[in-house]
Design a protein around this motif. Sequence first.
Motif, PDB file in Angstrom:
ATOM      1  N   ARG A 159      28.224  14.168-110.249  1.00  0.00           N
ATOM      2  CA  ARG A 159      27.352  13.309-111.042  1.00  0.00           C
ATOM      3  C   ARG A 159      26.279  14.139-111.763  1.00  0.00           C
ATOM      4  N   VAL A 160      25.682  15.084-111.051  1.00  0.00           N
ATOM      5  CA  VAL A 160      24.652  15.929-111.665  1.00  0.00           C
ATOM      6  C   VAL A 160      25.221  16.677-112.857  1.00  0.00           C
ATOM      7  N   GLU A 161      26.411  17.220-112.706  1.00  0.00           N
ATOM      8  CA  GLU A 161      27.025  17.966-113.816  1.00  0.00           C
ATOM      9  C   GLU A 161      27.337  17.032-114.983  1.00  0.00           C
ATOM     10  N   ASN A 162      27.902  15.860-114.697  1.00  0.00           N
ATOM     11  CA  ASN A 162      28.296  14.943-115.770  1.00  0.00           C
ATOM     12  C   ASN A 162      27.095  14.392-116.532  1.00  0.00           C
ATOM     13  N   HIS A 328      17.162  17.159-110.342  1.00  0.00           N
ATOM     14  CA  HIS A 328      16.432  16.942-109.093  1.00  0.00           C
ATOM     15  C   HIS A 328      16.166  15.453-108.872  1.00  0.00           C
ATOM     16  N   ARG A 329      15.940  14.710-109.938  1.00  0.00           N
ATOM     17  CA  ARG A 329      15.725  13.264-109.790  1.00  0.00           C
ATOM     18  C   ARG A 329      16.977  12.596-109.232  1.00  0.00           C
ATOM     19  N   THR A 335      19.880  11.091-102.268  1.00  0.00           N
ATOM     20  CA  THR A 335      19.481  11.316-100.873  1.00  0.00           C
ATOM     21  C   THR A 335      18.923  10.033-100.276  1.00  0.00           C
ATOM     22  N   GLY A 336      18.045   9.366-101.020  1.00  0.00           N
ATOM     23  CA  GLY A 336      17.487   8.113-100.535  1.00  0.00           C
ATOM     24  C   GLY A 336      18.559   7.062-100.309  1.00  0.00           C
TER      25      GLY A 336
END
Length: 441
Positions: A159-162, A328-329, A335-336
């Motif tokens: 997801r971070v990469e996309n 980071h967001r 994580t939450g």
Amino acid sequence: MTLLSMGTSHHLAPLALLEATALTTPDVIRLLDRFADSPAVPEAVLLATCNRTELYVHTDADAADDPDAADTVLALFVAALAQAGGADPAELRSMLCVRRQREAVEHLFTVVSGLDSLLIGDQQIRGQVRAAYQLADERGTVGPVLHGLFQRALRVGKRVENETRIGAAASCLVTVALEAAARLAGPLERHRALVLGSGNLGSLSAVALHRAGLSEITVVNRTARTAERLARELGVHTATWPQLPQALRRADLVVSATGARNPVLTRELVVDALTARPGGVKVLIDLALPRDIDPAVATLPGVQLIDLVGLETRLKEVSRRVPIAEAHRIVAAETGAYQTERHRDAATGAIVAMRRSAMAVVDEEVDRLLHRVPTLPGQVRGEVERTARRIASKLIHRPTVRLREMATETGGHTYVEVLHDLFGPEPAGTAGAPNSNGGER
């Protein structure tokens, strides 16, 4: 139950120590098998890359922050790692970081997203995390908790990469290294290159050199088949491992990334190549950890050695230009969400145990009553049972609602653990034993 991560990386230890603790796949297998034999580590995944060695474990400790559980696993990890890598245990312990619960989850999500890499946005780390998980799964050290955690982590990395394209924003390690080589030796297209290794970094190096338009590229790998496949794809040359001395004599530029435990290019080999062709080898790039190239080659006249130590400052400079706030967001949000889901799952288990316990008491007491009054009509007997169950359901309704609410609040896991302790499965041999109130614990 406690989730822990412990280990070291380029943030905590000098590259020399990382080199000393670098683990091969057989090393990782031996360590996983050792953890599998330890009752202190019911679940374990060991992530070993060139820039980090980290253990992720799930223990059966009751307290979420139980220091004894962490100390037990840490002692086992340090001893096994020191034995496998030959590092001093005391020095190694000083370079290890232990993370618990949410902090461990967030760290793994950060790692798999390339946000903790030597070069921010590293594209290889997600594959390395997947490989570490799969190997642990094959060795039988992955259970339901780590299975869910690592599957989630891989989705987070994707997801971070996309959504941020963080990988495209950062230069890769190979690009930085080749830029350094061009500054030392001039335009690369004038050189003949030798690539040692056809794994991830070796393949990336060959592709980058091919795009740079070098006049000749030769790939050498211990397993000839993989080198030949890469050579066919790029239209470059290949040589067998025994032909390395001859291939080295023809090369001006060498890139090495084999993953070997000991240097594959010794000072003697390079001297031999320079003797056969004076002024030949000009730049050697060592992208491996442990090192592939003997550092002593840097003392040879006209030879320049580029390694990870020399590239570290440049890599950090490149990483600082990468926009990472959104990444980071996403990691924080994921994580939450993971923690909330985990707490809800734990609450559901506690609620099921509480209801099962309550209804067991109802069944026991109703059976006792009906046994004492065997003449009750069938209709009355049914109504007695239904009434007792309605009373039990009403009594546990509010605790059930509050438990669902508290499970997602700060510190809510404590309430869940208390209910698990009160209503969870009894130790073997004691199930069904009455407590002082005549019910089941």
